[in-house]
Design an enzyme around this catalytic site. Structure first.
Site, PDB file in Angstrom:
ATOM      1  N   SER A   1       0.865  -1.176   0.000  1.00  0.00           N
ATOM      2  CA  SER A   1       0.000   0.000   0.000  1.00  0.00           C
ATOM      3  C   SER A   1       0.900   1.224   0.000  1.00  0.00           C
ATOM      4  O   SER A   1       2.080   1.148   0.365  1.00  0.00           O
ATOM      5  CB  SER A   1      -0.931   0.004   1.217  1.00  0.00           C
ATOM      6  OG  SER A   1      -0.204  -0.168   2.428  1.00  0.00           O
TER       7      SER A   1
ATOM      8  N   GLU B   1       1.304   5.638   0.640  1.00  0.00           N
ATOM      9  CA  GLU B   1       0.788   6.881   1.215  1.00  0.00           C
ATOM     10  C   GLU B   1       1.202   8.066   0.357  1.00  0.00           C
ATOM     11  O   GLU B   1       2.356   8.189  -0.039  1.00  0.00           O
ATOM     12  CB  GLU B   1       1.316   7.068   2.640  1.00  0.00           C
ATOM     13  CG  GLU B   1       0.797   8.354   3.295  1.00  0.00           C
ATOM     14  CD  GLU B   1       1.250   8.503   4.721  1.00  0.00           C
ATOM     15  OE1 GLU B   1       0.772   7.699   5.566  1.00  0.00           O
ATOM     16  OE2 GLU B   1       2.091   9.378   5.006  1.00  0.00           O
TER      17      GLU B   1
ATOM     18  N   ASP C   1      -1.011  15.648  14.487  1.00  0.00           N
ATOM     19  CA  ASP C   1       0.020  16.532  15.027  1.00  0.00           C
ATOM     20  C   ASP C   1      -0.558  17.921  15.257  1.00  0.00           C
ATOM     21  O   ASP C   1      -1.394  18.393  14.478  1.00  0.00           O
ATOM     22  CB  ASP C   1       1.193  16.636  14.058  1.00  0.00           C
ATOM     23  CG  ASP C   1       1.910  15.302  13.888  1.00  0.00           C
ATOM     24  OD1 ASP C   1       1.994  14.547  14.879  1.00  0.00           O
ATOM     25  OD2 ASP C   1       2.381  15.018  12.768  1.00  0.00           O
TER      26      ASP C   1
ATOM     27  N   PHE D   1      13.504  14.451   9.481  1.00  0.00           N
ATOM     28  CA  PHE D   1      12.213  13.864   9.842  1.00  0.00           C
ATOM     29  C   PHE D   1      12.404  12.794  10.918  1.00  0.00           C
ATOM     30  O   PHE D   1      11.645  12.727  11.895  1.00  0.00           O
ATOM     31  CB  PHE D   1      11.568  13.274   8.584  1.00  0.00           C
ATOM     32  CG  PHE D   1      10.125  12.896   8.744  1.00  0.00           C
ATOM     33  CD1 PHE D   1       9.351  13.389   9.771  1.00  0.00           C
ATOM     34  CD2 PHE D   1       9.536  12.023   7.829  1.00  0.00           C
ATOM     35  CE1 PHE D   1       8.011  13.029   9.908  1.00  0.00           C
ATOM     36  CE2 PHE D   1       8.201  11.653   7.949  1.00  0.00           C
ATOM     37  CZ  PHE D   1       7.445  12.160   8.992  1.00  0.00           C
TER      38      PHE D   1
ATOM     39  N   HIS E   1       3.727  -1.051   3.870  1.00  0.00           N
ATOM     40  CA  HIS E   1       3.093   0.239   3.587  1.00  0.00           C
ATOM     41  C   HIS E   1       4.193   1.257   3.310  1.00  0.00           C
ATOM     42  O   HIS E   1       5.028   1.533   4.175  1.00  0.00           O
ATOM     43  CB  HIS E   1       2.249   0.689   4.782  1.00  0.00           C
ATOM     44  CG  HIS E   1       1.503   1.961   4.555  1.00  0.00           C
ATOM     45  ND1 HIS E   1       0.496   2.073   3.628  1.00  0.00           N
ATOM     46  CD2 HIS E   1       1.618   3.192   5.147  1.00  0.00           C
ATOM     47  CE1 HIS E   1       0.009   3.308   3.652  1.00  0.00           C
ATOM     48  NE2 HIS E   1       0.679   4.005   4.556  1.00  0.00           N
TER      49      HIS E   1
END
Length: 288
Positions: free
Chosen positions: A7, A9, A101, A210, A259
């Protein structure tokens, strides 16, 4: 080797150039027949409308199974469930339910007046509608706000008890973090799927920042490896090799779903998938 189900994102485009990049990403990755694709919210709910528009367009035109991110930030319970119902009315019945967030200038999550206090409360409300498959976040390494790693496992169990169907993890650079977390979840009585989140390293400096912000452990050797690769123009080759090796190791440990966080830059994700045996199955016919 088992060929994994995958999958992807995406994040919603905020300008015309980004819109073209999203469609290019969809065109590159859709032939791999993903289980679903998800579209994120920005911090503080900043891309709520953009997310809704991107989800609707992808669902209508791509033929993909689209999941919408939904958070608790800056909205009442009624407003959040209204957004969820808008998705359902459009035929989108997959939700990634997150606390969300806070806005960048606030520093920490504050409950909106009349809003959901936590992702657990949001999950329970979505479950009560009977309309959605619900996915949630999970943290193989300690969440920056969690007291302990054990607390993360306990909180994930609360999410599943509230009605979640599957968890997608934060990305990690060492498979052992995921495997230890999976073992701890089994020990805690969790029997729902926990899917590792994979971040192909498109830009090492950006991904490194990140990782620092999310508390993701950075192996000592990676800085040196990417510095040397940059001198020879081999960053993409190194990134593909690192990601493919970790995914292969995970598959060897019984993982059957992955993912990918694409950052709307699909080439590395595509190359890793091909290396894992995930080959084109369908062609996208109409994205407009």
């Amino acid at each position: 080797m088992t060929v994994p189900a995958v999958s992807f994102e995406f994040f919603p485009p905020q300008n015309l150039e980004a819109s073209f990049r999203l469609w290019d990403t969809v065109q590159v990755l859709s032939p791999l027949a993903p289980r679903f694709v998800s579209v994120t919210y920005g911090a503080g709910g900043t891309t709520r409308d953009l997310t809704r528009d991107a989800v609707a367009t992808l669902h209508k035109n791509s033929g993909l199974n689209v999941a919408a991110h939904l958070t608790c930030v800056k909205a009442t319970k009624e407003e959040t469930l209204e957004i969820a119902n808008t998705f359902a009315e459009a035929g989108v019945t997959e939700i990634v339910a997150l606390r969300g967030d806070p806005p960048k200038d606030e520093g920490k999550f504050t409950v909106h007046p009349g809003g959901f206090e936590s992702s657990v409360e949001l999950i329970a409300a979505l479950k009560d509608t009977g309309k959605f498959t619900i996915r949630v976040g999970a943290y193989p390494e300690k969440h920056p706000e969690a007291a302990t790693a054990t607390a993360d496992v306990e909180y994930l169990k609360r999410k599943f008890d509230a009605g979640a169907d599957e968890a997608l993890t934060q990305f990690f650079f060492d498979k052992e973090h995921f495997l230890r977390f999976r073992d701890a979840c089994v020990k805690a009585g969790i029997d729902k799927p926990i899917v590792p989140g994979i971040m192909p390293i498109e830009n090492w400096k950006g991904i490194r920042r990140f990782a620092v912000n999310t508390g993701t452990t950075i192996p000592a050797w990676m800085d040196d490896a990417f510095e040397k690769a940059a001198r020879d123009g081999r960053q993409d080759l190194l990134a593909t090799a690192i990601c493919t090796e970790m995914c292969t190791d995970l598959l060897g440990e019984g993982v059957d779903k992955l993912h990918f966080y694409t950052l709307n830059r699909p080439e590395l994700t595509r190359d890793v998938c091909h290396a894992l045996g995930v080959t084109p199955q369908v062609q996208l016919e109409n994205v407009a």
